[in-house]
Write a protein that holds these residues in place. Structure first.
Motif, PDB file in Angstrom:
ATOM      1  N   ASN A 121      75.278  26.654  59.662  1.00  0.00           N
ATOM      2  CA  ASN A 121      73.941  26.726  60.030  1.00  0.00           C
ATOM      3  C   ASN A 121      73.647  25.740  61.073  1.00  0.00           C
ATOM      4  OD1 ASN A 121      73.109  28.725  58.168  1.00  0.00           O
ATOM      5  ND2 ASN A 121      73.881  27.478  56.594  1.00  0.00           N
ATOM      6  N   VAL A 122      72.764  26.285  62.139  1.00  0.00           N
ATOM      7  CA  VAL A 122      72.255  25.069  63.244  1.00  0.00           C
ATOM      8  C   VAL A 122      70.921  25.460  62.940  1.00  0.00           C
ATOM      9  CG1 VAL A 122      72.219  24.765  65.287  1.00  0.00           C
ATOM     10  CG2 VAL A 122      74.572  25.179  64.484  1.00  0.00           C
ATOM     11  N   GLY A 123      69.922  24.863  62.440  1.00  0.00           N
ATOM     12  CA  GLY A 123      68.544  25.156  62.176  1.00  0.00           C
ATOM     13  C   GLY A 123      68.457  26.588  61.394  1.00  0.00           C
ATOM     14  N   ASP A 124      67.615  27.561  62.218  1.00  0.00           N
ATOM     15  CA  ASP A 124      67.494  28.764  61.757  1.00  0.00           C
ATOM     16  C   ASP A 124      68.483  29.697  62.114  1.00  0.00           C
ATOM     17  OD1 ASP A 124      66.701  28.683  64.383  1.00  0.00           O
ATOM     18  OD2 ASP A 124      64.410  29.052  63.591  1.00  0.00           O
ATOM     19  N   PHE A 125      69.196  29.350  62.890  1.00  0.00           N
ATOM     20  CA  PHE A 125      70.677  30.170  63.041  1.00  0.00           C
ATOM     21  C   PHE A 125      71.776  30.239  61.957  1.00  0.00           C
ATOM     22  CE2 PHE A 125      68.819  29.514  67.300  1.00  0.00           C
ATOM     23  CZ  PHE A 125      68.770  30.731  67.867  1.00  0.00           C
ATOM     24  N   GLN A 126      72.330  31.048  61.608  1.00  0.00           N
ATOM     25  CA  GLN A 126      73.620  31.096  61.029  1.00  0.00           C
ATOM     26  C   GLN A 126      74.742  31.717  61.707  1.00  0.00           C
ATOM     27  OE1 GLN A 126      74.518  34.164  57.503  1.00  0.00           O
ATOM     28  NE2 GLN A 126      74.082  32.267  56.455  1.00  0.00           N
ATOM     29  N   ILE A 127      75.961  31.147  61.827  1.00  0.00           N
ATOM     30  CA  ILE A 127      76.995  31.359  62.837  1.00  0.00           C
ATOM     31  C   ILE A 127      77.964  31.448  62.064  1.00  0.00           C
ATOM     32  CG2 ILE A 127      78.303  30.605  64.845  1.00  0.00           C
ATOM     33  CD1 ILE A 127      75.409  28.924  64.861  1.00  0.00           C
ATOM     34  N   GLU A 128      78.817  32.933  61.832  1.00  0.00           N
ATOM     35  CA  GLU A 128      79.826  33.390  61.206  1.00  0.00           C
ATOM     36  C   GLU A 128      81.007  33.401  62.326  1.00  0.00           C
ATOM     37  OE1 GLU A 128      82.152  36.693  58.470  1.00  0.00           O
ATOM     38  OE2 GLU A 128      80.132  36.712  59.083  1.00  0.00           O
ATOM     39  N   PHE A 129      82.289  32.489  62.008  1.00  0.00           N
ATOM     40  CA  PHE A 129      83.228  32.804  62.933  1.00  0.00           C
ATOM     41  C   PHE A 129      84.544  33.684  62.613  1.00  0.00           C
ATOM     42  CE2 PHE A 129      81.766  28.561  63.151  1.00  0.00           C
ATOM     43  CZ  PHE A 129      82.021  28.020  64.494  1.00  0.00           C
ATOM     44  N   VAL A 130      84.537  34.636  63.552  1.00  0.00           N
ATOM     45  CA  VAL A 130      85.246  35.924  63.322  1.00  0.00           C
ATOM     46  C   VAL A 130      86.594  35.847  64.342  1.00  0.00           C
ATOM     47  CG1 VAL A 130      85.164  38.513  63.608  1.00  0.00           C
ATOM     48  CG2 VAL A 130      83.288  37.060  63.255  1.00  0.00           C
ATOM     49  N   SER A 131      87.642  35.661  63.671  1.00  0.00           N
ATOM     50  CA  SER A 131      88.878  35.442  64.513  1.00  0.00           C
ATOM     51  C   SER A 131      89.585  36.658  65.148  1.00  0.00           C
ATOM     52  CB  SER A 131      90.039  35.345  63.399  1.00  0.00           C
ATOM     53  OG  SER A 131      91.322  34.991  64.151  1.00  0.00           O
ATOM     54  N   VAL A 132      89.671  36.568  66.539  1.00  0.00           N
ATOM     55  CA  VAL A 132      90.087  37.678  67.470  1.00  0.00           C
ATOM     56  C   VAL A 132      91.556  37.148  67.898  1.00  0.00           C
ATOM     57  CG1 VAL A 132      87.896  38.327  67.932  1.00  0.00           C
ATOM     58  CG2 VAL A 132      88.934  36.633  69.500  1.00  0.00           C
ATOM     59  N   THR A 133      92.260  38.197  68.716  1.00  0.00           N
ATOM     60  CA  THR A 133      93.537  37.828  69.242  1.00  0.00           C
ATOM     61  C   THR A 133      93.095  37.787  70.981  1.00  0.00           C
ATOM     62  OG1 THR A 133      93.811  40.267  69.459  1.00  0.00           O
ATOM     63  CG2 THR A 133      94.933  38.913  67.610  1.00  0.00           C
ATOM     64  N   HIS A 134      93.801  36.801  71.341  1.00  0.00           N
ATOM     65  CA  HIS A 134      93.577  36.509  72.685  1.00  0.00           C
ATOM     66  C   HIS A 134      95.090  35.930  73.212  1.00  0.00           C
ATOM     67  CE1 HIS A 134      91.819  35.325  76.570  1.00  0.00           C
ATOM     68  NE2 HIS A 134      91.358  34.013  76.161  1.00  0.00           N
ATOM     69  N   SER A 135      95.042  35.208  74.227  1.00  0.00           N
ATOM     70  CA  SER A 135      96.225  34.453  74.808  1.00  0.00           C
ATOM     71  C   SER A 135      96.323  32.981  74.323  1.00  0.00           C
ATOM     72  CB  SER A 135      96.486  34.502  76.353  1.00  0.00           C
ATOM     73  OG  SER A 135      95.155  34.190  76.755  1.00  0.00           O
ATOM     74  N   ILE A 136      95.487  32.900  73.588  1.00  0.00           N
ATOM     75  CA  ILE A 136      95.602  31.277  72.754  1.00  0.00           C
ATOM     76  C   ILE A 136      95.032  31.501  71.447  1.00  0.00           C
ATOM     77  CG2 ILE A 136      93.245  30.602  73.428  1.00  0.00           C
ATOM     78  CD1 ILE A 136      94.185  27.965  74.042  1.00  0.00           C
ATOM     79  N   GLN A 137      95.708  30.597  70.487  1.00  0.00           N
ATOM     80  CA  GLN A 137      95.563  30.463  69.228  1.00  0.00           C
ATOM     81  C   GLN A 137      94.169  30.274  68.878  1.00  0.00           C
ATOM     82  OE1 GLN A 137      97.485  31.608  66.365  1.00  0.00           O
ATOM     83  NE2 GLN A 137      98.163  32.630  68.278  1.00  0.00           N
ATOM     84  N   ASP A 138      93.542  30.254  67.697  1.00  0.00           N
ATOM     85  CA  ASP A 138      92.324  29.753  67.284  1.00  0.00           C
ATOM     86  C   ASP A 138      90.945  30.357  68.085  1.00  0.00           C
ATOM     87  OD1 ASP A 138      93.186  28.592  65.026  1.00  0.00           O
ATOM     88  OD2 ASP A 138      93.509  26.799  66.049  1.00  0.00           O
ATOM     89  N   THR A 139      90.966  31.526  68.427  1.00  0.00           N
ATOM     90  CA  THR A 139      89.934  32.293  69.410  1.00  0.00           C
ATOM     91  C   THR A 139      88.938  32.976  68.445  1.00  0.00           C
ATOM     92  OG1 THR A 139      91.430  32.560  71.266  1.00  0.00           O
ATOM     93  CG2 THR A 139      89.381  33.953  71.233  1.00  0.00           C
ATOM     94  N   PHE A 140      87.827  32.629  68.663  1.00  0.00           N
ATOM     95  CA  PHE A 140      86.680  33.512  67.640  1.00  0.00           C
ATOM     96  C   PHE A 140      85.705  34.126  68.495  1.00  0.00           C
ATOM     97  CE2 PHE A 140      88.438  29.505  65.525  1.00  0.00           C
ATOM     98  CZ  PHE A 140      88.638  30.044  64.270  1.00  0.00           C
TER      99      PHE A 140
END
Length: 528
Positions: A121-140
């Protein structure tokens, strides 16, 4: 309640990605990347967004959230954090790559490592990290909510079902997000001009193996230093066919070290050797993994091609594998580098003939699938040049689902204003750039760059005044004797005509002469 999305970079060019999400009480950034400069920017290595606009909201700016560790998304972060005290959120690899930059610049930062499905949570924003595939690990991707407003920000992705590391792209996860009713999808546009699906990273293994098996001498391999999945495949090939590996170049050495620490690269201890040890082996027993896939001036590839390395020179029988597409603007640098390698007898694998590279970005069919999964009210294309953004919007004609999606064309310097779930307006702010000269870490303004370009094109004229006479010196070009005499005559003819001081008058006359005679505008300096 109004929410704004301000675009600082990434919409209109490849690189320099930076976006501001802002409510009435709080704000956060997504990414802060660089764009690599081409030959039209003399003495400049990188370009970053100018974030002067952020100073007006400094009190409510809380954090920067990073989608992944590529330079076009994190390269500007150290410069940003010299101006703003922000918490940093990113995946494990992203944070590791940044920590090296922070250490080099002696910056103390509060970093937070996140993983798939984490929610912050950043103030009134809620942010969920959603894993995706890309050409580098740990991409969201980022699923961002603020009351009724639901935004999905996916800067870089492809739907890789057979990645070298990590899990396949989770189609069902995105279908579930789509069912929640997404207001706007901000999505990667880089490859939407390409038909079909982007091939999997693992699909190039056999072609790479074939290239290595046919090589009779030394092999030099280069790709983007952060592409650990590509490097991992090369390591496995070398261990399979009995080649030892030398890693050379600061960026790739750092990436290999981080990859081993995080378990993304499993390299046998006796596989890695030093340059000195490599000299004792037969040429067909060595592979060099080096920096410089874009022909960058300070890279190992460039220095080998330019014959600048005493212990590592290109020679007959060498094979160079450049496993990357050239970034627009780097074509001349890379072409010159390749030509020099051929001059010394080496060969370079043709990327068009051998499948030694695949993109990390979604092609047309993947972009259409994403639209079908998410079914947003608005599509806001990002991460691309204008042709990519416009083509992405055109794809809406090729999809068919129960929501009418409106395509929104936005570029750098635009502010998208939402009231609840409705886009109510598009505003603008002054979108500028800053320019980095890496030799000395100088940060230049647009006015500085204008002067640099002027100096490169038109040079300098120095007038040294001795009272009754003066000397003339030029820097950056040579004035022949005839034209120097013309200049002296022009000065004598015009002295005293205008009511100015002697120094102002001399400078003014010299400028007029060069403009009239050569259509040049040199910088004119007066010395007593």
């Amino acid at each position: 309640m109004s929410t704004k999305i301000s675009i600082f970079g990434g919409a209109g060019e490849i690189g320099m990605n930076m976006y501001l999400y802002e409510s009435e009480s709080v704000a956060f950034l997504v990414d802060c990347g660089v764009k690599f400069a081409d030959n039209s920017y003399p003495g400049i290595d990188m370009i970053i967004p100018d974030w002067d606009y952020l100073k007006s909201i400094k009190d409510k700016l809380r954090a920067i959230i990073l989608t992944h560790g590529h330079e076009d998304h994190i390269g500007g972060v150290p410069y940003l954090l010299e101006d703003f005290d922000l918490e940093v959120y990113g995946g494990n690899l992203t944070i590791k790559l940044l920590e090296y930059k922070f250490y080099e610049r002696k910056i103390k930062v509060l970093t937070n490592v996140v993983k798939d499905k984490d929610v912050i949570n950043v103030g009134d924003f809620q942010i969920e990290f959603v894993s995706v595939t890309h050409s580098i690990q740990d991409t969201f991707g980022l699923f961002i909510t603020n009351n009724d407003l639901k935004l999905l920000h996916i800067s870089d992705y492809k739907m890789d079902q057979a990645p070298v590391n990590g899990k396949p792209f989770d189609v069902h996860r995105f279908m579930e997000i789509g069912k929640k009713g997404v207001t706007a999808l901000l999505s990667d546009s880089t490859n939407v001009v390409n038909d079909g699906l982007t091939p999997s990273e693992s699909s190039i293994y056999n072609d790479l193996l074939d290239v290595f098996l046919q090589a009779n001498g030394r092999v030099f391999f280069t790709t983007f230093s952060s592409n650990l999945d590509r490097i991992k495949q090369v390591v496995e090939i070398c261990e399979q066919i009995g080649r030892k590996i030398v890693v050379d170049g600061s960026s790739v050495t750092k990436s290999v070290k981080i990859g081993r620490e995080l378990g993304l690269l499993n390299i046998k201890q006796d596989t890695l050797i030093s340059l000195q040890e490599a000299k004792k082996l037969d040429d067909d027993k060595v592979c060099f993994i080096i920096s410089g896939c874009q022909g960058e001036v300070n890279s190992t590839l460039y220095k080998i091609a330019s014959n600048e390395r005493k212990m590592l020179k290109a020679k007959e029988g060498d094979l160079f594998i450049i496993s990357a597409r050239v970034i627009p603007g780097n074509e001349l640098n890379l072409n010159n580098t390749i030509n020099k390698l051929y001059y010394y007898g080496a060969k370079v694998v043709d990327i068009e003939e051998k499948k030694i590279h695949v993109s990390g970005h979604a092609s047309k069919e993947e972009a259409k699938l994403m639209l079908n999964f998410i079914r947003p009210k608005y599509l806001i294309p990002i991460h691309g040049e204008y042709r990519h953004l416009k083509t992405h919007i055109e794809l809406l004609k090729e999809v068919n689902y129960d929501v009418e999606t409106e395509g929104i064309f936005a570029e750098d310097g635009e502010i998208l204003v939402f009231e609840g779930e409705k886009l109510v307006g598009q505003d603008n702010f002054e979108s500028k750039r800053k320019y980095i000269d890496a030799r000395g870490e100088f940060v230049l303004t647009e006015e500085d760059l204008k002067l640099k370009k002027n100096l490169a094109r038109d040079g300098i004229v120095i007038i040294q005044d001795f009272g009754k006479e003066f000397s003339l010196e030029t820097v950056g070009f040579t004035l022949n004797k005839e034209d120097e005499n013309r200049l002296r005559y022009f000065i004598d003819e015009n002295m005293g005509v205008v009511d100015l001081s002697r120094d102002e008058l001399l400078v003014n006359i010299v400028r007029r002469f060069f403009k009239k005679r050569f259509d040049k505008r040199p910088v004119v300096k007066y010395l007593i």
